[in-house]
Structure formats: C-alpha cells, structure tokens
Scaffold this motif. Structure first.
Motif: not given
Length: 87
Positions: A16-33, A53-56
């Motif tokens: 809750g309390g998050r913008r969809f686009e911000d969350l998507r960008e956070e997940i993408e950046a975390g997956m790259i790292a 835990l997000l992993t490929p």
C-alpha cells in the motif's frame, strides 16, 4: 491507487501507499543488482511484514488495484456485463 497486489510463488501479498511505476522500477533495479528482498504485506485485516526473495526464474506478478471499482447501478444491477448466454 488503493494498493498493489503481489502474486509470488502461488501466494497473494500486497503493498500500500506506493506508485505502481515506482515499485516496478524498484523491482527491476533490484533484479539487475542480484538477489533482492522485497518487503510486502502478508494477511488480511492485521497486516504482517513479509520479505520476498526475488531471483531470476521466480514467478512474480504485480497488479495495480484502483481506488474505485465499477459498482452496482442505482437499480442494484451490476454495471459490468455478465458472460454471454448460450442457447
């Protein structure tokens, strides 16, 4: 936006309390790292923090839930069309 539903490993979570686009960008950046922990809400009513835990290769879906859904019309009938009738 009311909340974002998260489907992970066959289970349902939310944020809750998050913008969809911000969350998507956070997940993408975390997956790259590399492996990344995403904090979400678990449960209905009394929320508990859960960490995913997000992993490929791990299936993840993020679904925005709008503030308002189309509700019933003034005559009590739903404003959504039902399934087509057969026969």
């Amino acid at each position: 936006m009311k909340r974002i539903d998260i489907y992970y490993g066959g289970e349902h979570y939310s944020i809750g309390g998050r913008r969809f686009e911000d969350l998507r960008e956070e997940i993408e950046a975390g997956m790259i790292a590399g492996p990344y922990w995403l904090e979400v809400n678990d449960g209905e009513g009394q929320m508990r923090a859960a960490h995913l835990l997000l992993t490929p290769g791990v299936p993840l879906a993020i679904v925005p839930v709008p503030d308002e859904y189309p509700g019933p019309s003034s005559d009590g009938a739903s404003s959504e069309a039902g399934p087509p009738r057969v026969g």
